[in-house]
Design a protein around this motif. Structure first.
Motif, PDB file in Angstrom:
ATOM      1  N   GLU A 263      -2.783  -5.256  -5.720  1.00  0.00           N
ATOM      2  CA  GLU A 263      -3.814  -4.234  -5.926  1.00  0.00           C
ATOM      3  C   GLU A 263      -3.584  -2.986  -5.082  1.00  0.00           C
ATOM      4  O   GLU A 263      -3.689  -1.860  -5.570  1.00  0.00           O
ATOM      5  CB  GLU A 263      -5.191  -4.822  -5.615  1.00  0.00           C
ATOM      6  N   VAL A 264      -3.246  -3.172  -3.787  1.00  0.00           N
ATOM      7  CA  VAL A 264      -3.104  -1.993  -2.922  1.00  0.00           C
ATOM      8  C   VAL A 264      -1.877  -1.161  -3.282  1.00  0.00           C
ATOM      9  O   VAL A 264      -1.881   0.061  -3.147  1.00  0.00           O
ATOM     10  CB  VAL A 264      -3.050  -2.406  -1.430  1.00  0.00           C
ATOM     11  N   CYS A 265      -0.805  -1.829  -3.743  1.00  0.00           N
ATOM     12  CA  CYS A 265       0.384  -1.080  -4.138  1.00  0.00           C
ATOM     13  C   CYS A 265       0.161  -0.337  -5.455  1.00  0.00           C
ATOM     14  O   CYS A 265       0.642   0.785  -5.630  1.00  0.00           O
ATOM     15  CB  CYS A 265       1.591  -2.016  -4.245  1.00  0.00           C
TER      16      CYS A 265
ATOM     17  N   GLY B  10       0.794  -1.215   0.000  1.00  0.00           N
ATOM     18  CA  GLY B  10       0.000   0.000   0.000  1.00  0.00           C
ATOM     19  C   GLY B  10       0.826   1.264   0.000  1.00  0.00           C
ATOM     20  O   GLY B  10       0.317   2.339   0.293  1.00  0.00           O
TER      21      GLY B  10
ATOM     22  N   ARG C 130      -0.936   4.900  -8.126  1.00  0.00           N
ATOM     23  CA  ARG C 130      -1.846   5.768  -8.877  1.00  0.00           C
ATOM     24  C   ARG C 130      -2.223   7.000  -8.065  1.00  0.00           C
ATOM     25  O   ARG C 130      -2.277   8.121  -8.594  1.00  0.00           O
ATOM     26  CB  ARG C 130      -3.098   4.978  -9.264  1.00  0.00           C
ATOM     27  N   ALA C 131      -2.479   6.789  -6.767  1.00  0.00           N
ATOM     28  CA  ALA C 131      -2.851   7.908  -5.906  1.00  0.00           C
ATOM     29  C   ALA C 131      -1.719   8.932  -5.812  1.00  0.00           C
ATOM     30  O   ALA C 131      -1.960  10.146  -5.799  1.00  0.00           O
ATOM     31  CB  ALA C 131      -3.211   7.391  -4.515  1.00  0.00           C
TER      32      ALA C 131
ATOM     33  N   GLN D 264       3.771   3.654  -2.256  1.00  0.00           N
ATOM     34  CA  GLN D 264       4.334   3.890  -3.584  1.00  0.00           C
ATOM     35  C   GLN D 264       5.762   3.391  -3.666  1.00  0.00           C
ATOM     36  O   GLN D 264       6.225   2.945  -4.713  1.00  0.00           O
ATOM     37  CB  GLN D 264       4.264   5.384  -3.911  1.00  0.00           C
TER      38      GLN D 264
ATOM     39  N   ARG E  13      -1.726  10.886  -9.055  1.00  0.00           N
ATOM     40  CA  ARG E  13      -2.880  11.788  -9.136  1.00  0.00           C
ATOM     41  C   ARG E  13      -2.640  13.039  -8.285  1.00  0.00           C
ATOM     42  O   ARG E  13      -2.888  14.163  -8.726  1.00  0.00           O
ATOM     43  CB  ARG E  13      -4.147  11.066  -8.652  1.00  0.00           C
TER      44      ARG E  13
ATOM     45  N   TYR F 266       5.850  -0.270  -4.599  1.00  0.00           N
ATOM     46  CA  TYR F 266       5.555  -0.420  -6.020  1.00  0.00           C
ATOM     47  C   TYR F 266       6.761  -0.029  -6.870  1.00  0.00           C
ATOM     48  O   TYR F 266       7.181  -0.766  -7.756  1.00  0.00           O
ATOM     49  CB  TYR F 266       4.367   0.471  -6.388  1.00  0.00           C
TER      50      TYR F 266
ATOM     51  N   ASP G 136      -2.753   0.784  -6.426  1.00  0.00           N
ATOM     52  CA  ASP G 136      -3.608   1.919  -6.056  1.00  0.00           C
ATOM     53  C   ASP G 136      -2.800   3.034  -5.411  1.00  0.00           C
ATOM     54  O   ASP G 136      -3.047   4.221  -5.658  1.00  0.00           O
ATOM     55  CB  ASP G 136      -4.698   1.456  -5.091  1.00  0.00           C
TER      56      ASP G 136
END
Length: 272
Positions: free
Chosen positions: A23-25, A10, A30-31, A12, A34, A15, A27
């Motif tokens: 999935e959480v990484c 979860g 992406r967050a 960045q 953004r 990732y 997201d």
């Protein structure tokens, strides 16, 4: 080989730097972008902050007995991330600025938080051994810490130690690994004896542990420093048979050893 401990899912960082695509990484990545795009459009994007407050916080944590490795683990970074704040690296100066996210994670580490009562003693033992490899006798390391020789030797005989003791050993390790024993009252003969003992027992120096961030405290990491190729193959054979459950014949085939060589390695490990 044990690799650097990755940050939590979860983030960045996990990732980007550790290749996690859960999935959480995804997201979290992406967050991050953004928020970055929105800040750039608003003219408020400031990716870097002054590193000096972070440096001072790290120095304070060290005074409280936190090692570089421990600060790295608690902040979700690497040993190298933390070291760059307090000393220059090869071809690079000390950090003058850093990302806001890393600064926040390091500043969030507080003395006394998340400290277990007891920890595995292997990290303390490896640090003591690594200092011996540099010419620091155990007695001089103990004296530097304000301990008796017997107290430090007692750690060498234990499977677990108090967290405070482990932190004290880590702090001494962080400091002494950059200093020459001769300049701190260690005689040449005593220093040579420490180095020779470390060499005879294949004790890895700090430079070896620097190659594997976090491994020095990992009881599952088996250092291969000073091992010959046959010794490394024997270690692999023991692991395959006793840990992975691979049949002896298959282990021998994988490693290019004879069945007798695998048996000898297992017998030696059992007797040790």
């Amino acid at each position: 080989m044990t690799q650097q401990t990755a940050p939590d899912h979860g983030t960045q960082s996990r990732y980007r730097h550790h290749g996690c695509r859960c999935e959480v990484c995804v997201d979290a990545n992406r967050a991050y972008f953004r928020a970055r795009s929105a800040a750039i459009k608003a003219g408020t994007w400031q990716p870097y902050v002054d590193a000096e407050p972070v440096r001072q916080h790290i120095l304070h944590l060290q005074e409280e007995g936190f090692s570089i490795s421990r600060i790295a683990r608690l902040s979700g970074g690497s040993d190298w991330d933390i070291q760059r704040f307090i000393r220059a690296g090869k071809g690079r100066g000390r950090k003058r600025n850093t990302t806001e996210a890393l600064a926040a994670r390091i500043l969030a580490v507080k003395p006394g938080e998340m400290t277990p009562a007891m920890v595995n003693a292997i990290g303390s033992n490896r640090r003591i051994e690594a200092l011996c490899a540099l010419g620091w006798p155990v007695s001089h390391t103990a004296a530097h810490m304000g301990w008796s020789h017997k107290n430090l030797h007692r750690i060498r005989q234990q499977l677990v130690v108090r967290a405070e003791s482990a932190q004290a050993v880590s702090a001494a390790y962080d400091e002494l690994q950059t200093k020459r024993p001769a300049r701190y009252g260690v005689g040449k003969s005593a220093s040579n004896r420490a180095r020779n003992m470390a060499k005879a027992r294949n004790w890895a120096p700090p430079k070896y542990w620097d190659r594997f961030p976090g491994a020095i405290d990992d009881p599952h990491f088996t250092p291969e420093y000073g091992m010959t190729k046959p010794q490394r193959l024997a270690e692999e054979a023991v692991w395959l048979v006793t840990v992975a459950g691979v049949p002896r014949t298959d282990a021998a085939a994988r490693l290019g050893l004879t069945f007798a060589e695998v048996d000898d390695a297992l017998a030696f490990a059992a007797a040790a």
